[in-house]
Design a protein around this motif. Structure first.
Motif, PDB file in Angstrom:
ATOM      1  N   ILE A  26     -26.482  53.040  -7.182  1.00 11.65           N
ATOM      2  CA  ILE A  26     -25.188  52.342  -7.148  1.00 11.65           C
ATOM      3  C   ILE A  26     -25.293  50.977  -6.462  1.00 11.65           C
ATOM      4  O   ILE A  26     -24.842  49.970  -7.030  1.00 11.65           O
ATOM      5  N   PRO A  27     -25.885  50.866  -5.261  1.00 13.03           N
ATOM      6  CA  PRO A  27     -26.010  49.514  -4.686  1.00 13.03           C
ATOM      7  C   PRO A  27     -26.877  48.585  -5.533  1.00 13.03           C
ATOM      8  O   PRO A  27     -26.596  47.385  -5.639  1.00 13.03           O
ATOM      9  N   PHE A  28     -27.914  49.139  -6.138  1.00 10.68           N
ATOM     10  CA  PHE A  28     -28.786  48.303  -6.976  1.00 10.68           C
ATOM     11  C   PHE A  28     -28.034  47.781  -8.202  1.00 10.68           C
ATOM     12  O   PHE A  28     -28.091  46.592  -8.521  1.00 10.68           O
ATOM     13  N   ILE A  29     -27.302  48.652  -8.874  1.00  6.23           N
ATOM     14  CA  ILE A  29     -26.557  48.245 -10.075  1.00  6.23           C
ATOM     15  C   ILE A  29     -25.448  47.265  -9.725  1.00  6.23           C
ATOM     16  O   ILE A  29     -25.235  46.284 -10.445  1.00  6.23           O
ATOM     17  N   THR A  30     -24.743  47.483  -8.623  1.00  7.62           N
ATOM     18  CA  THR A  30     -23.680  46.546  -8.258  1.00  7.62           C
ATOM     19  C   THR A  30     -24.240  45.183  -7.868  1.00  7.62           C
ATOM     20  O   THR A  30     -23.604  44.163  -8.124  1.00  7.62           O
ATOM     21  N   SER A  31     -25.437  45.155  -7.268  1.00  3.58           N
ATOM     22  CA  SER A  31     -26.019  43.843  -6.951  1.00  3.58           C
ATOM     23  C   SER A  31     -26.447  43.111  -8.220  1.00  3.58           C
ATOM     24  O   SER A  31     -26.439  41.885  -8.267  1.00  3.58           O
ATOM     25  N   LEU A  32     -26.819  43.861  -9.253  1.00  2.00           N
ATOM     26  CA  LEU A  32     -27.190  43.216 -10.514  1.00  2.00           C
ATOM     27  C   LEU A  32     -25.977  42.774 -11.316  1.00  2.00           C
ATOM     28  O   LEU A  32     -25.952  41.678 -11.873  1.00  2.00           O
ATOM     29  N   GLY A  34     -22.614  42.675 -10.263  1.00  2.00           N
ATOM     30  CA  GLY A  34     -21.470  42.139  -9.530  1.00  2.00           C
ATOM     31  C   GLY A  34     -21.352  40.633  -9.643  1.00  2.00           C
ATOM     32  O   GLY A  34     -22.318  39.934  -9.968  1.00  2.00           O
ATOM     33  N   PRO A  35     -20.146  40.097  -9.377  1.00  2.00           N
ATOM     34  CA  PRO A  35     -19.956  38.646  -9.447  1.00  2.00           C
ATOM     35  C   PRO A  35     -20.737  37.942  -8.339  1.00  2.00           C
ATOM     36  O   PRO A  35     -20.878  38.464  -7.240  1.00  2.00           O
ATOM     37  N   LYS A  36     -21.232  36.764  -8.672  1.00  2.00           N
ATOM     38  CA  LYS A  36     -22.042  36.011  -7.714  1.00  2.00           C
ATOM     39  C   LYS A  36     -21.524  34.583  -7.606  1.00  2.00           C
ATOM     40  O   LYS A  36     -22.215  33.644  -7.933  1.00  2.00           O
TER      41      LYS A  36
END
Length: 123
Positions: A26-32, A34-36
């Protein structure tokens, strides 16, 4: 074929494995995904819609913690009283006296805390 003595633990192992995978995924997918688009406004700390005042690491009065602990104690009392009330008839007089001793102990503790001024916000 005889079942293994560990076979009852297979569902637990599956759940723990899935929890571990989700904890990493979950943290890995959200970092990929997620908005930046960071900005100065988004990077500032947010405090209920108003500007932050003072340092983030400030001292609080012990009174806050005492009130929180008292809340937890009386919350736990309510949790113990519910099953007692459900089984009141089955417990009989013994259960009534047992809960009476429990409630009196908590009331005596509340009176003690009240007399000590722990619930007085002005001091």
């Amino acid at each position: 074929m005889t079942p293994s003595p560990l076979s009852p633990y297979l569902p637990l192992a599956v759940v723990l494995l899935l929890a571990g995978i989700m904890g990493v995924a979950i943290p890995f997918i959200t970092s990929l995904l997620g908005p930046k688009r960071p900005s100065a406004i988004k990077s500032t700390s947010f405090e209920a819609g108003s500007e932050s005042s003072g340092p983030a690491r400030q001292r609080f009065a012990v009174k806050f913690y005492v009130v929180a602990l008292l809340f937890i104690v009386f919350d736990v009392e309510a949790v113990f009283m519910y099953p007692w009330a459900v089984n009141f008839q089955a417990l009989g007089w013994f259960g009534f006296v047992e809960m009476l001793v429990f409630a009196v102990t908590l009331v005596v503790g509340l009176i003690y805390v009240w007399k000590k001024g722990a619930l007085d916000w002005e001091s």
